[in-house]
Write a protein that holds these residues in place. Structure first.
Motif, PDB file in Angstrom:
ATOM      1  N   VAL A   9       0.617  -1.371   0.114  1.00  0.00           N
ATOM      2  CA  VAL A   9      -0.174   0.098   0.027  1.00  0.00           C
ATOM      3  C   VAL A   9       0.847   1.134   0.059  1.00  0.00           C
ATOM      4  CG1 VAL A   9      -1.666   1.390   1.314  1.00  0.00           C
ATOM      5  CG2 VAL A   9      -1.916  -1.156   1.307  1.00  0.00           C
ATOM      6  N   THR A  10       0.612   2.209  -0.818  1.00  0.00           N
ATOM      7  CA  THR A  10       1.535   3.463  -0.996  1.00  0.00           C
ATOM      8  C   THR A  10       0.529   4.426  -0.027  1.00  0.00           C
ATOM      9  OG1 THR A  10       0.425   3.969  -3.177  1.00  0.00           O
ATOM     10  CG2 THR A  10       2.662   2.792  -3.061  1.00  0.00           C
ATOM     11  N   GLY A  11       1.456   5.551   0.155  1.00  0.00           N
ATOM     12  CA  GLY A  11       0.675   6.590   0.842  1.00  0.00           C
ATOM     13  C   GLY A  11       0.756   6.634   2.513  1.00  0.00           C
ATOM     14  N   MET A  12       1.032   5.526   3.171  1.00  0.00           N
ATOM     15  CA  MET A  12       1.023   5.382   4.653  1.00  0.00           C
ATOM     16  C   MET A  12       2.217   5.981   5.185  1.00  0.00           C
ATOM     17  SD  MET A  12      -0.954   1.738   5.511  1.00  0.00           S
ATOM     18  CE  MET A  12       0.732   0.656   4.973  1.00  0.00           C
ATOM     19  N   GLY A  62       4.987  -0.214   4.294  1.00  0.00           N
ATOM     20  CA  GLY A  62       4.078  -0.068   3.213  1.00  0.00           C
ATOM     21  C   GLY A  62       3.500  -1.371   3.098  1.00  0.00           C
ATOM     22  N   CYS A  79      -2.324   6.477   9.722  1.00  0.00           N
ATOM     23  CA  CYS A  79      -2.469   5.708   8.420  1.00  0.00           C
ATOM     24  C   CYS A  79      -2.922   4.297   8.739  1.00  0.00           C
ATOM     25  CB  CYS A  79      -1.014   5.894   7.483  1.00  0.00           C
ATOM     26  SG  CYS A  79      -0.869   7.774   7.327  1.00  0.00           S
ATOM     27  N   VAL A  84      -6.163   2.276   7.413  1.00  0.00           N
ATOM     28  CA  VAL A  84      -6.233   1.140   6.776  1.00  0.00           C
ATOM     29  C   VAL A  84      -6.710  -0.065   7.377  1.00  0.00           C
ATOM     30  CG1 VAL A  84      -4.718  -0.560   5.410  1.00  0.00           C
ATOM     31  CG2 VAL A  84      -4.308   1.844   5.062  1.00  0.00           C
ATOM     32  N   TYR A 132      -5.673   5.575   0.777  1.00  0.00           N
ATOM     33  CA  TYR A 132      -4.444   5.205   0.398  1.00  0.00           C
ATOM     34  C   TYR A 132      -4.782   4.357  -0.990  1.00  0.00           C
ATOM     35  CZ  TYR A 132      -3.593   6.815   4.862  1.00  0.00           C
ATOM     36  OH  TYR A 132      -3.680   7.637   5.988  1.00  0.00           O
ATOM     37  N   GLU A 133      -3.509   3.842  -1.619  1.00  0.00           N
ATOM     38  CA  GLU A 133      -3.665   3.161  -2.784  1.00  0.00           C
ATOM     39  C   GLU A 133      -2.929   1.759  -2.581  1.00  0.00           C
ATOM     40  OE1 GLU A 133      -1.960   3.493  -7.542  1.00  0.00           O
ATOM     41  OE2 GLU A 133      -2.128   5.426  -6.322  1.00  0.00           O
TER      42      GLU A 133
END
Length: 93
Positions: free
Chosen positions: A31-34, A63, A39, A43, A87-88
């Protein structure tokens, strides 16, 4: 050396009540952005809401999100939950 029941390598002898008949699937996602504990919590909260999920562990520094469930999960359901958290999902790790 610990002996494990036949056909169940790597299983732990400690089980919660009723767990004997429940098999689990563990999948790790990227997962990207954490960036922080907040965060991770967002999630964890969203992915935990997926039917069949029994445990989620998100780690911002790597991640990685490790999901344990009672069955194989639909990656699109996990993607939607991660998206809902903000997030992505890059895919499986």
């Amino acid at each position: 050396m610990t002996e494990h029941p036949p056909g169940r390598p790597g299983t732990c002898a400690h089980r919660s009540e009723g767990a004997e008949s429940m098999s689990t699937v563990t999948t790790t996602y990227k997962v990207t952005g954490m960036t922080c504990g907040h965060c991770e919590g967002a999630v964890n909260s969203e992915v935990s809401g997926i039917d069949g999920v029994t445990e989620v562990k998100a780690v911002a520094s790597t991640g990685l999100v490790t999901v344990t469930s009672t069955r194989e999960l639909d990656d699109e359901a996990v993607r939607a939950a991660v998206d809902e958290a903000g997030y992505e999902l890059s895919g499986r790790a």
